[in-house]
Write a protein that holds these residues in place. Structure first.
Motif, PDB file in Angstrom:
ATOM      1  N   ASP A 415       0.775  -1.211  -0.061  1.00 33.59           N
ATOM      2  CA  ASP A 415       0.028  -0.017  -0.075  1.00 33.59           C
ATOM      3  C   ASP A 415       0.688   1.173   0.187  1.00 33.59           C
ATOM      4  O   ASP A 415       0.410   2.201  -0.583  1.00 33.59           O
ATOM      5  N   TRP A 416       1.989   1.094   0.851  1.00 31.04           N
ATOM      6  CA  TRP A 416       2.723   2.296   0.807  1.00 31.04           C
ATOM      7  C   TRP A 416       3.510   2.749  -0.478  1.00 31.04           C
ATOM      8  O   TRP A 416       3.406   3.976  -0.916  1.00 31.04           O
ATOM      9  N   TRP A 417       4.021   1.507  -1.213  1.00 31.51           N
ATOM     10  CA  TRP A 417       4.992   2.064  -2.467  1.00 31.51           C
ATOM     11  C   TRP A 417       3.772   2.310  -3.576  1.00 31.51           C
ATOM     12  O   TRP A 417       4.494   2.820  -4.618  1.00 31.51           O
ATOM     13  N   LEU A 418       2.686   1.648  -3.409  1.00 28.57           N
ATOM     14  CA  LEU A 418       1.831   1.886  -4.527  1.00 28.57           C
ATOM     15  C   LEU A 418       1.375   3.468  -4.505  1.00 28.57           C
ATOM     16  O   LEU A 418       1.529   4.025  -5.475  1.00 28.57           O
ATOM     17  N   LYS A 419       1.070   3.879  -3.218  1.00 26.15           N
ATOM     18  CA  LYS A 419       0.612   5.295  -3.029  1.00 26.15           C
ATOM     19  C   LYS A 419       1.902   6.463  -2.983  1.00 26.15           C
ATOM     20  O   LYS A 419       1.581   7.428  -3.529  1.00 26.15           O
ATOM     21  N   ARG A 420       2.957   5.948  -2.567  1.00 26.65           N
ATOM     22  CA  ARG A 420       4.173   6.944  -2.626  1.00 26.65           C
ATOM     23  C   ARG A 420       5.107   6.765  -3.856  1.00 26.65           C
ATOM     24  O   ARG A 420       5.738   7.778  -3.882  1.00 26.65           O
ATOM     25  N   ILE A 421       5.117   5.745  -4.442  1.00 30.49           N
ATOM     26  CA  ILE A 421       6.052   5.736  -5.411  1.00 30.49           C
ATOM     27  C   ILE A 421       5.330   5.427  -6.874  1.00 30.49           C
ATOM     28  O   ILE A 421       5.628   6.407  -7.821  1.00 30.49           O
ATOM     29  N   ILE A 422       4.662   4.469  -7.034  1.00 28.56           N
ATOM     30  CA  ILE A 422       4.291   4.141  -8.341  1.00 28.56           C
ATOM     31  C   ILE A 422       3.093   5.142  -8.813  1.00 28.56           C
ATOM     32  O   ILE A 422       3.236   5.677  -9.929  1.00 28.56           O
ATOM     33  N   VAL A 423       1.845   5.445  -8.190  1.00 27.32           N
ATOM     34  CA  VAL A 423       1.173   6.438  -8.388  1.00 27.32           C
ATOM     35  C   VAL A 423       1.605   7.621  -8.681  1.00 27.32           C
ATOM     36  O   VAL A 423       1.602   8.603  -9.730  1.00 27.32           O
ATOM     37  N   PRO A 424       2.645   8.576  -7.787  1.00 24.85           N
ATOM     38  CA  PRO A 424       3.337   9.612  -8.010  1.00 24.85           C
ATOM     39  C   PRO A 424       4.236   9.544  -9.212  1.00 24.85           C
ATOM     40  O   PRO A 424       4.170  10.699  -9.985  1.00 24.85           O
ATOM     41  N   GLN A 425       4.994   8.572  -9.478  1.00 27.21           N
ATOM     42  CA  GLN A 425       5.779   8.191 -10.503  1.00 27.21           C
ATOM     43  C   GLN A 425       4.766   8.585 -11.964  1.00 27.21           C
ATOM     44  O   GLN A 425       5.288   9.226 -12.863  1.00 27.21           O
ATOM     45  N   PHE A 426       3.834   7.728 -11.947  1.00 29.88           N
ATOM     46  CA  PHE A 426       2.882   8.097 -13.120  1.00 29.88           C
ATOM     47  C   PHE A 426       2.234   9.370 -13.247  1.00 29.88           C
ATOM     48  O   PHE A 426       1.996   9.811 -14.315  1.00 29.88           O
ATOM     49  N   GLN A 427       1.961   9.862 -12.018  1.00 27.69           N
ATOM     50  CA  GLN A 427       1.486  11.322 -12.254  1.00 27.69           C
ATOM     51  C   GLN A 427       2.469  12.394 -12.868  1.00 27.69           C
ATOM     52  O   GLN A 427       2.038  13.173 -13.682  1.00 27.69           O
ATOM     53  N   ARG A 428       3.677  11.961 -12.596  1.00 24.69           N
ATOM     54  CA  ARG A 428       4.579  13.019 -13.115  1.00 24.69           C
ATOM     55  C   ARG A 428       4.981  12.735 -14.510  1.00 24.69           C
ATOM     56  O   ARG A 428       5.214  13.786 -15.238  1.00 24.69           O
ATOM     57  N   ARG A 429       4.651  11.333 -15.282  1.00 23.07           N
ATOM     58  CA  ARG A 429       4.662  11.259 -16.533  1.00 23.07           C
ATOM     59  C   ARG A 429       3.471  11.343 -17.210  1.00 23.07           C
ATOM     60  O   ARG A 429       3.207  10.765 -18.315  1.00 23.07           O
ATOM     61  N   LYS A 430       2.236  11.696 -16.540  1.00 30.18           N
ATOM     62  CA  LYS A 430       0.973  11.350 -17.075  1.00 30.18           C
ATOM     63  C   LYS A 430       0.753  12.132 -18.364  1.00 30.18           C
ATOM     64  O   LYS A 430       0.467  11.574 -19.272  1.00 30.18           O
ATOM     65  N   TYR A 431       1.303  13.314 -18.490  1.00 27.36           N
ATOM     66  CA  TYR A 431       0.992  13.952 -19.964  1.00 27.36           C
ATOM     67  C   TYR A 431       1.894  13.550 -20.962  1.00 27.36           C
ATOM     68  O   TYR A 431       1.703  13.225 -22.104  1.00 27.36           O
ATOM     69  N   LYS A 432       3.256  12.911 -20.353  1.00 30.26           N
ATOM     70  CA  LYS A 432       3.786  12.380 -21.669  1.00 30.26           C
ATOM     71  C   LYS A 432       3.344  11.167 -22.068  1.00 30.26           C
ATOM     72  O   LYS A 432       3.351  10.734 -23.297  1.00 30.26           O
ATOM     73  N   ASN A 433       3.002  10.442 -20.886  1.00 34.39           N
ATOM     74  CA  ASN A 433       2.256   8.920 -21.595  1.00 34.39           C
ATOM     75  C   ASN A 433       1.007   9.008 -22.145  1.00 34.39           C
ATOM     76  O   ASN A 433       1.078   8.188 -23.063  1.00 34.39           O
ATOM     77  N   LEU A 434       0.330  10.151 -21.908  1.00 26.00           N
ATOM     78  CA  LEU A 434      -0.912  10.230 -22.496  1.00 26.00           C
ATOM     79  C   LEU A 434      -0.695  10.640 -24.068  1.00 26.00           C
ATOM     80  O   LEU A 434      -1.385  10.344 -24.884  1.00 26.00           O
ATOM     81  N   ASP A 435       0.276  11.522 -24.202  1.00 28.14           N
ATOM     82  CA  ASP A 435       0.636  11.871 -25.674  1.00 28.14           C
ATOM     83  C   ASP A 435       1.037  10.751 -26.176  1.00 28.14           C
ATOM     84  O   ASP A 435       0.839  10.646 -27.612  1.00 28.14           O
ATOM     85  N   GLY A 436       1.743  10.143 -25.651  1.00 25.44           N
ATOM     86  CA  GLY A 436       2.091   8.725 -26.378  1.00 25.44           C
ATOM     87  C   GLY A 436       0.936   7.590 -26.795  1.00 25.44           C
ATOM     88  O   GLY A 436       1.167   6.994 -27.748  1.00 25.44           O
ATOM     89  N   TYR A 437       0.245   7.769 -25.797  1.00 27.14           N
ATOM     90  CA  TYR A 437      -1.094   6.670 -25.981  1.00 27.14           C
ATOM     91  C   TYR A 437      -2.077   7.336 -27.191  1.00 27.14           C
ATOM     92  O   TYR A 437      -2.501   6.461 -27.916  1.00 27.14           O
ATOM     93  N   ARG A 438      -2.013   8.626 -27.558  1.00 28.51           N
ATOM     94  CA  ARG A 438      -2.661   9.091 -28.571  1.00 28.51           C
ATOM     95  C   ARG A 438      -1.871   9.051 -30.099  1.00 28.51           C
ATOM     96  O   ARG A 438      -2.581   9.188 -31.013  1.00 28.51           O
ATOM     97  N   ASN A 439      -0.855   8.504 -29.998  1.00 25.47           N
ATOM     98  CA  ASN A 439       0.138   8.459 -31.063  1.00 25.47           C
ATOM     99  C   ASN A 439      -0.283   7.053 -31.727  1.00 25.47           C
ATOM    100  O   ASN A 439      -0.232   5.904 -31.174  1.00 25.47           O
ATOM    101  N   LEU A 440      -0.735   7.012 -32.941  1.00 22.54           N
ATOM    102  CA  LEU A 440      -1.188   6.050 -33.599  1.00 22.54           C
ATOM    103  C   LEU A 440       0.028   5.293 -34.291  1.00 22.54           C
ATOM    104  O   LEU A 440      -0.222   3.830 -34.776  1.00 22.54           O
ATOM    105  N   SER A 441       1.060   5.681 -34.372  1.00 26.02           N
ATOM    106  CA  SER A 441       2.361   5.125 -34.910  1.00 26.02           C
ATOM    107  C   SER A 441       2.671   3.851 -33.796  1.00 26.02           C
ATOM    108  O   SER A 441       2.200   3.980 -32.670  1.00 26.02           O
ATOM    109  N   LEU A 442       3.591   2.955 -34.230  1.00 24.73           N
ATOM    110  CA  LEU A 442       4.136   1.846 -33.427  1.00 24.73           C
ATOM    111  C   LEU A 442       5.244   2.603 -32.536  1.00 24.73           C
ATOM    112  O   LEU A 442       5.884   3.399 -32.773  1.00 24.73           O
TER     113      LEU A 442
END
Length: 442
Positions: A415-442
């Motif tokens: 519970d601790w590392w999911l809340k303190r490490i994984i989720v914050p790390q994803f939130q820091r990269r959220k916009y970059k990841n979402l930009d990649g998810y919108r890309n239709l190329s491989l």
């Protein structure tokens, strides 16, 4: 048989055909078409169904065998038996490939409705292996079958077209009955397996249970993740077969690598795409007011469940073979659920590749990034390296504890590392990841 090239070639026929059908059921793309544009046009349903059946013939499984069959027929059969026998042989092989093609299409469409029918291709392989092990060598039967083809027996060339016609008719009826979604399931029938799982099996988990049931539905209902999940028991059974039939026992380090790989195979194949599975609609997920912590916890629980489900047959197998300490296998499981799950989820936050779930897994590298290859080496070598190091300086028991204790700590602190490490790390990269998810190329 050793000196006759025709018999050597024919000895593989009855091995190849079941394997070909097995691979087709897993990887051959089903013929599909976007129906909505045709609903406004005066096009008969039967015409569309016939087009889909014809299109199913255009695949690599029907093309690749000819690169072997034609040279064999021209260079071996033609000089030895004449043009007539060579043409008969080519015609028979063509009919057998067409039979496999439409049989795989029929089974594939049935699997779309009932995933339990994946047992059909697995059962076929089990029958072939059992027949070979029970004193009826498949190679000998295959040679006899090849001679039967070369004899040009008319029964074969009457039976095969009739069987193919029957399968084509059954497949066309299946497609016609399921042409519209309201004909597939009525409103009453839509509450089937998955709604039951969500309401009764996962109800006690609350919102996490809902996310968990949706994740399971995503894996089973979509082509690419479903194929990856099907590969898990295949890989486990394959290595069990190899190890049990090996004349020379493998070393303890190799066995530890195999155990680590098999226990974590499902987790790493699911976990490296843990956010990318939903890349095509992740914008809507992030826009909703949902509990993102529970969303990530559900993925972690499924990650752990895959490791546990893989562990059960592996533990039973190695317990019977006594080739590796059962306590070491349990230590690897604890390490996989704790430390490896943390590493996999951390690496998954860096994966910004878009994935099309409807595409086949076969020769498809969409969504795969370079850091995932590094992840494979880490999850394989880390527990084996730690165990070997502590075993060398101390003893095997200390080595087992050296991988079990960190795993247990990471499980307790999940519970601790999911809340303190994984989720914050994803939130820091959220916009970059979402930009990649919108890309239709491989």
């Amino acid at each position: 048989m050793e000196g006759d090239p025709v018999e050597r070639f024919n000895s593989f026929l009855l091995w190849y055909l079941p394997v070909d059908l097995f691979l087709r059921c897993l990887f051959q793309p089903l013929p599909t078409i976007e129906i909505l544009p045709y609903l406004r046009l005066p096009v008969r349903r039967s015409k569309i169904v016939n087009y889909l059946l014809r299109r199913s013939l255009m695949n690599l499984f029907n093309l690749i065998p000819w690169f072997v069959i034609i040279p064999f027929s021209v260079q071996i059969l033609l000089p030895e038996s004449g043009a007539g026998i060579a043409m008969i042989y080519i015609l028979a092989i063509a009919l057998l490939l067409i039979l496999n093609n439409f049989l795989a299409v029929f089974i594939g469409f049935q699997i779309q409705k009932r995933p339990i029918l994946y047992l059909i291709p697995f059962g076929l392989q089990a029958i072939v292996i059992s027949v070979n092990n029970w004193g009826l060598p498949m190679s000998g039967l295959s040679v006899s079958f090849g001679k039967y083809i070369l004899a040009g027996n008319p029964v074969l060339f009457v039976t095969l077209p009739l069987v193919i016609t029957g399968i084509i008719y059954a497949t066309s009826r299946l497609l016609s009955r399921n042409f519209y979604i309201d004909e597939i399931k009525s409103a009453n029938k839509r509450k089937t397996y998955f709604s039951s799982v969500r309401e009764f099996q996962f109800k006690r988990f609350g919102e996490i249970g809902l996310y968990l049931s949706l994740e399971i539905s995503l894996l089973i209902r979509n082509k690419r993740p479903r194929q990856i999940m099907v590969m898990i028991p295949i890989i486990i059974l394959y290595f069990m077969f190899i190890i049990s039939n090996s004349k020379h026992p493998y070393g303890p380090f190799f066995n530890l690598i195999i155990v680590t790989m098999l226990i974590g195979f499902g987790a790493i194949n699911y976990g490296q795409f843990i956010f990318s599975w939903e890349s095509s609609y992740f914008d809507s997920i992030m826009a909703r007011k949902n509990n993102f912590i529970n969303y990530v916890k559900a993925k972690y629980y499924l990650l752990s469940a895959l490791s546990i489900l893989s562990f059960i047959p592996i533990f039973i197998f190695f317990l019977n073979t006594q080739s590796i300490d059962p306590y070491l296998i349990c230590s690897v499981l604890i390490f996989a659920i704790g430390v490896n799950s943390f590493i996999i989820m951390l690496f998954s936050t860096f994966n910004d590749g878009r994935m099309d779930l409807s595409r086949s897994r076969f020769f498809n590298y969409q969504g795969i990034k370079g850091n995932q290859y590094l992840l494979t080496f880490i999850f394989l070598l880390l527990p084996a390296g730690i165990f070997s190091l502590f075993k060398y300086y101390f003893n095997p028991v200390i080595g087992e504890l050296a991988i079990a204790i960190p795993g247990l700590v990471f499980i307790i602190l999940s519970d601790w590392w999911l809340k303190r490490i994984i989720v914050p790390q994803f939130q820091r990269r959220k916009y970059k990841n979402l930009d990649g998810y919108r890309n239709l190329s491989l």
